[in-house]
Design an enzyme around this catalytic site. Structure first.
Site, PDB file in Angstrom:
ATOM      1  CG  ASP A 146      -2.606  -4.975  -0.651  1.00  0.00           C
ATOM      2  OD1 ASP A 146      -3.684  -4.676  -0.115  1.00  0.00           O
ATOM      3  OD2 ASP A 146      -2.079  -4.277  -1.530  1.00  0.00           O
ATOM      4  CG  HIS A 150      -6.419  -3.894  -9.702  1.00  0.00           C
ATOM      5  ND1 HIS A 150      -5.599  -2.937 -10.265  1.00  0.00           N
ATOM      6  CD2 HIS A 150      -5.588  -4.762  -9.076  1.00  0.00           C
ATOM      7  CE1 HIS A 150      -4.338  -3.200  -9.968  1.00  0.00           C
ATOM      8  NE2 HIS A 150      -4.302  -4.304  -9.253  1.00  0.00           N
ATOM      9  CD  GLU A 176      -1.458  -1.415  -6.293  1.00  0.00           C
ATOM     10  OE1 GLU A 176      -1.690  -1.992  -5.207  1.00  0.00           O
ATOM     11  OE2 GLU A 176      -1.159  -2.034  -7.340  1.00  0.00           O
ATOM     12  CD  GLU A 221      -4.132  -1.629  -1.938  1.00  0.00           C
ATOM     13  OE1 GLU A 221      -4.243  -2.213  -0.843  1.00  0.00           O
ATOM     14  OE2 GLU A 221      -3.321  -1.974  -2.815  1.00  0.00           O
ATOM     15  CG  ASP A 278       0.452  -1.863  -1.968  1.00  0.00           C
ATOM     16  OD1 ASP A 278       1.446  -1.863  -1.232  1.00  0.00           O
ATOM     17  OD2 ASP A 278       0.205  -2.757  -2.798  1.00  0.00           O
ATOM     18  NE  ARG A 292       1.765  -0.349 -10.599  1.00  0.00           N
ATOM     19  CZ  ARG A 292       0.940  -0.964  -9.770  1.00  0.00           C
ATOM     20  NH1 ARG A 292       1.201  -2.199  -9.353  1.00  0.00           N
ATOM     21  NH2 ARG A 292      -0.132  -0.352  -9.319  1.00  0.00           N
ATOM     22  CD  GLN A 298       3.781  -5.114  -8.911  1.00  0.00           C
ATOM     23  OE1 GLN A 298       3.690  -3.897  -8.933  1.00  0.00           O
ATOM     24  NE2 GLN A 298       2.739  -5.907  -8.833  1.00  0.00           N
ATOM     25  CE  LYS A 327       2.182  -4.320  -5.413  1.00  0.00           C
ATOM     26  NZ  LYS A 327       1.011  -3.492  -5.686  1.00  0.00           N
ATOM     27  CB  THR A 332       2.367   0.336   2.641  1.00  0.00           C
ATOM     28  OG1 THR A 332       3.034  -0.642   1.836  1.00  0.00           O
ATOM     29  CG2 THR A 332       0.869   0.208   2.453  1.00  0.00           C
ATOM     30  CB  THR A 337      -5.752  -1.365  -7.206  1.00  0.00           C
ATOM     31  OG1 THR A 337      -4.358  -1.382  -6.950  1.00  0.00           O
ATOM     32  CG2 THR A 337      -6.117  -0.109  -7.960  1.00  0.00           C
ATOM     33  CD  GLU A 385      -6.660  -0.731 -12.657  1.00  0.00           C
ATOM     34  OE1 GLU A 385      -7.784  -0.477 -13.102  1.00  0.00           O
ATOM     35  OE2 GLU A 385      -6.455  -1.037 -11.461  1.00  0.00           O
TER      36      GLU A 385
END
Lengths: 384, 384
Positions: free
Chosen positions: B99, B106, B169, B171, B203, B207, B210, B223, B227, B319, B333
């Site tokens: 990824d 982003h 996310e 993507e 994805d 948070r 992570q 993560k 996915t 992202t 975000e």
């Protein structure tokens, strides 16, 4: 080196071998001979992935059967093939590779070498931190490793070219046997049910490429140009006599990492040598037992979030280092980030690896149970 | 939603479908009907990995053959199976997943949300930075995602429990067709030869987990709990009419990332909605074309160090975000790191995703070529 003493009847490792006349198939090794399981009249799966995924009870039975068969001199003389006549292949198809960072000394030494600060990363005493490694470029011992191209800091500029800082990393890796299910957790206390065995791992690293790329997403191209593993998988059953306690925890850990097994680590002596002009220079002596986090805890950490493990996955320890100056499991540590020179037995000076340099990693638990070697030679970068 | 308009004769995507009577096999889709390739008298490999690895010339021929076959109303009425009667499976066996982080917006937004600093990571304008993702937990659209357990910062303490910050996310991912060889590089100009097609990727990210783990080795458990990818792979050939220029480079890049193809990106409109209590709330509109790095450059970056790509690998964009407030491709975000609340169409407030919340990602290139959707619902954490 023959490593005959690593492969006694107490070991019975598994690998994939071929000969001039025989296609690649599951084999074991006794001293200096290899044996195809099919020759011993054993109903052996075609791949080690298939074999590794069977129940532990069945694997234990298979081990006993092999020990009985190879305890019989008639079978040894009839079916044994000298190791020199066999080609060893990648023992397993590696589905997923996670490289953890289990050595507190490596964390401190590497941090000091790169950032000048001798302190633990925030999470590293609370859980085994790690990164997902690249599986596609995992190769068997003996495969040449090409010096990678990449971008790196070059003073105030961004340079591009063959890495100037190719390093080895002395590691071991647990190979997953029984898979887990997506969404499920594996308890640290059940982890052995999922570990088929252990191999030596050399997580080749390009320190300049890695240093430039890894903020904030971690290492990628600085690692993914090649990872070597030893050809023989030594089973947990063979390693059990060498089970031992890991270091005491410096800070309390969450329940999911608290192991009821006291001797949850293994005593395995590791050794790294750099090979140059036919001469070997020892660069590291280390002990798996020094690792702060055990293989069992790596399985628990990998799956605590519901991430599934598959047969053939490798969970690596990261660089195995100790406190001594002769116990640095990589050149980043030994050269303090490429700043300090060291001397080969030939008298020549080195910081990182030059083209033609080889690295030989060995691992021995004791009493006839060892891993042989994991080797690789750095070949020149491929010109554009 | 039916997405019939995404799947015109100009699309001809590939997926793996099964029905009550038919085992999983390679299929394509036209409007609201799916077609097993074997029904159309095509000598189709059993898996999409096998199909994806054949030469581009052959793939182009297959596409034309399918367009001709499905242009014939007799075939459509004879072999078409309503999409509602088919179950879609993971389209490919994913060998490796990288990824990347291709969106400059982003990078700036995420950095600001986490560190309070709106600046580019050191390497991010010189190369597409990225991390190796976990392949084992990649699932097809529609698969429930279980809220992961993990460790996180909780004020001055280290907390452990179900994540309090589950995010999506938005993507896209390129799927590798033709593999490359260990030690070889793929030029950015040859990259299309190795890209089979494109899928939508979600994805999913925790948070808090992570944020605690990622210093210095990057994201892992935050993560790897899941996915999601869309079930239909849209080929590069179908996307070629939507080829377009990527943004101008802010700083010169090394030769290996300089693309001779001017229109090296694609115009694809992306959309993310949060689904709650039967009601959809749009949370992001975005454009693939905004990505600073193209799929072609990702192939070049992945292989510049000799790392090989395999059929079925996914190279993700990271992202996809834009400059506007309605163009944030993840909640990290949009909520500025969980600090700002937003409102669902039901009137309820959210920061991150709650149990039962779904996310629907859609992608449409135009003129009858789209990706359908990629969905997933967060289910409650599994108690210990």
């Amino acid at each position: 080196m023959s490593y005959a003493e690593h492969f006694s009847l107490k070991n019975i490792p598994y690998g994939i071998a071929s000969t001039q006349d025989r296609p690649a198939a599951v084999a074991t090794r006794l001293h200096d001979l290899i044996f195809f399981l099919s020759d011993l009249n054993l109903d052996s799966p075609a791949t080690l992935n298939a074999l590794a995924s069977i129940d532990k009870d069945e694997l234990v039975k298979l081990r006993r059967t092999l020990q009985t068969a190879l305890g019989d001199e008639k079978n040894v003389s009839r079916f044994g093939i000298p190791v020199g006549e066999a080609t060893m292949h990648l023992p397993i198809e590696v589905k997923g590779f996670t490289d953890f960072s289990c050595s507190t000394e490596h964390l401190l030494n590497a941090g000091e070498a790169v950032l000048g600060v001798r302190s633990f990363p925030p999470a590293s005493l609370h859980l085994p931190i790690g990164y997902t490694g690249r599986s596609s470029s995992i190769v068997v011992s003996g495969t040449p490793i090409t010096r990678p191209y990449g971008q790196y800091r070059d003073g105030e500029e961004i340079g591009f070219g063959p890495s100037r800082a190719v390093d080895y990393e002395l590691e071991m890796g647990a190979i997953i046997g029984k898979p887990s299910t997506f969404g499920d957790r594996v308890s640290v206390n059940d982890a052995d049910e999922h570990i088929f065995g252990v191999v030596i791992v050399n997580d080749w690293s390009a320190r300049d490429i890695q240093g430039f790329e890894m903020q904030p997403l971690g290492p990628m191209n600085g690692k993914s140009f090649g990872t070597s593993i030893s050809p023989w998988v030594v089973t947990l059953e063979a390693l059990e006599p060498f089970a031992t306690e890991p270091p005491a925890k410096k800070t309390p850990v969450k329940a999911y990492l608290q192991d009821n097994k006291i001797k949850s680590s293994y005593s395995i002596t590791l050794n790294a040598e750099v090979l140059s002009e036919g001469s070997a220079t020892e660069v590291c002596k280390a002990q798996l037992q020094w690792m702060y986090w055990t293989f069992r805890s790596l399985v628990a950490q990998q799956t605590i979030n519901g991430c599934n493990v598959n047969t053939g996955d490798i969970l690596g320890t990261g660089t195995v280092s100790g406190v001594g100056d002769d116990e640095h499991g990589c050149l980043l540590e030994m050269t303090k980030g490429g700043k300090v020179e060291w001397e080969l037995s030939t008298g020549k000076k080195r910081r990182y690896l030059e083209d033609g340099d080889g690295v030989r990693l060995t691992a021995y638990a004791g009493d006839g149970v060892g891993f042989g070697e994991c080797t690789g030679v750095i070949s020149a970068a491929k010109p554009f």
